[in-house]
Design a protein around this motif. Structure first.
Motif, short mmCIF file in Angstrom:
data_model
loop_
_atom_site.label_atom_id
_atom_site.label_comp_id
_atom_site.label_asym_id
_atom_site.label_seq_id
_atom_site.Cartn_x
_atom_site.Cartn_y
_atom_site.Cartn_z
N GLU A 91 38.42 45.47 49.49
CA GLU A 91 37.42 44.53 48.97
C GLU A 91 37.73 44.15 47.53
O GLU A 91 37.63 42.99 47.14
CB GLU A 91 36.02 45.13 49.08
N GLN A 92 38.14 45.13 46.73
CA GLN A 92 38.50 44.86 45.33
C GLN A 92 39.72 43.93 45.27
O GLN A 92 39.75 43.00 44.46
CB GLN A 92 38.80 46.17 44.61
N GLU A 96 39.87 40.30 43.50
CA GLU A 96 40.87 39.95 42.48
C GLU A 96 41.66 38.72 42.89
O GLU A 96 41.94 37.85 42.06
CB GLU A 96 41.81 41.15 42.25
N GLU A 97 42.02 38.61 44.16
CA GLU A 97 42.74 37.44 44.65
C GLU A 97 41.88 36.19 44.54
O GLU A 97 42.33 35.13 44.14
CB GLU A 97 43.20 37.65 46.10
N ARG A 98 40.59 36.32 44.88
CA ARG A 98 39.66 35.19 44.78
C ARG A 98 39.55 34.73 43.32
O ARG A 98 39.59 33.54 43.03
CB ARG A 98 38.29 35.63 45.31
N GLN A 102 40.74 31.18 41.77
CA GLN A 102 39.78 30.36 41.02
C GLN A 102 40.33 30.02 39.64
O GLN A 102 40.21 28.88 39.18
CB GLN A 102 38.44 31.08 40.90
N ALA A 103 40.95 31.00 38.97
CA ALA A 103 41.53 30.77 37.64
C ALA A 103 42.66 29.74 37.72
O ALA A 103 42.78 28.86 36.85
CB ALA A 103 42.04 32.08 37.04
N ARG A 104 43.49 29.81 38.78
CA ARG A 104 44.58 28.83 38.94
C ARG A 104 44.01 27.44 39.14
O ARG A 104 44.50 26.47 38.57
CB ARG A 104 45.47 29.22 40.11
N VAL A 105 42.98 27.32 39.95
CA VAL A 105 42.36 26.01 40.20
C VAL A 105 41.76 25.46 38.91
O VAL A 105 41.95 24.28 38.57
CB VAL A 105 41.29 26.10 41.31
#
Length: 135
Positions: A91-92, A96-98, A102-105
């Motif tokens: 889940e962590q 982190e991937e999410r 989001q940061a890349r977008v």
């Protein structure tokens, strides 16, 4: 899997194929089944290979319910703790991937917003060096 009840009667407990267990359990193996809210512990008493026909054959396991006090219960608790730990890790990692996605977008959108787009009038058509009609 067939259970021998305290009165000696044999009743079908499950019809899972043996690959569900990884392999055919041996006599003396313990199976922990969590069919309901609480796990039930079974000891494999006998194994029978039944060849009903060329198409229908397989192992029948005869099991007896056992008292889980001691090592069986400890194994179950440790297994549950490990499952909980690895579920939390997974889940962590998803979180982190999410967040990274989001940061890349957001970075891409910020870059796009800062770069002025040329107007239609100032855009040039790509030139191939040939005039129309030439091949």
């Amino acid at each position: 899997m067939l259970e021998v009840n305290p009165d000696g009667k044999v009743e079908e407990l499950s019809t899972y194929p043996l690959d569900y267990y990884g392999t055919c359990p041996n006599v003396g193996d313990t199976i922990v089944a969590n069919y309901f809210a609480e796990p039930t512990f079974y000891s494999v008493q006998r194994r029978y290979f039944v060849k009903e026909s060329p198409e229908f054959s397989g192992w029948a396991l005869i099991v007896r319910r056992i008292d889980p006090t001691g090592p069986p219960e400890e194994v179950w608790r440790e297994w549950q703790a490990a499952t909980k730990f690895w579920d939390e890790v997974a889940e962590q990692e998803k979180d982190e991937e999410r967040e990274a996605r989001q940061a890349r977008v957001e970075a891409l959108l910020a870059r796009t917003a800062k770069t002025p787009r040329p107007s239609r009038a100032t855009r040039k058509k790509p030139s191939s060096g040939k005039s129309r009609g030439q091949k």
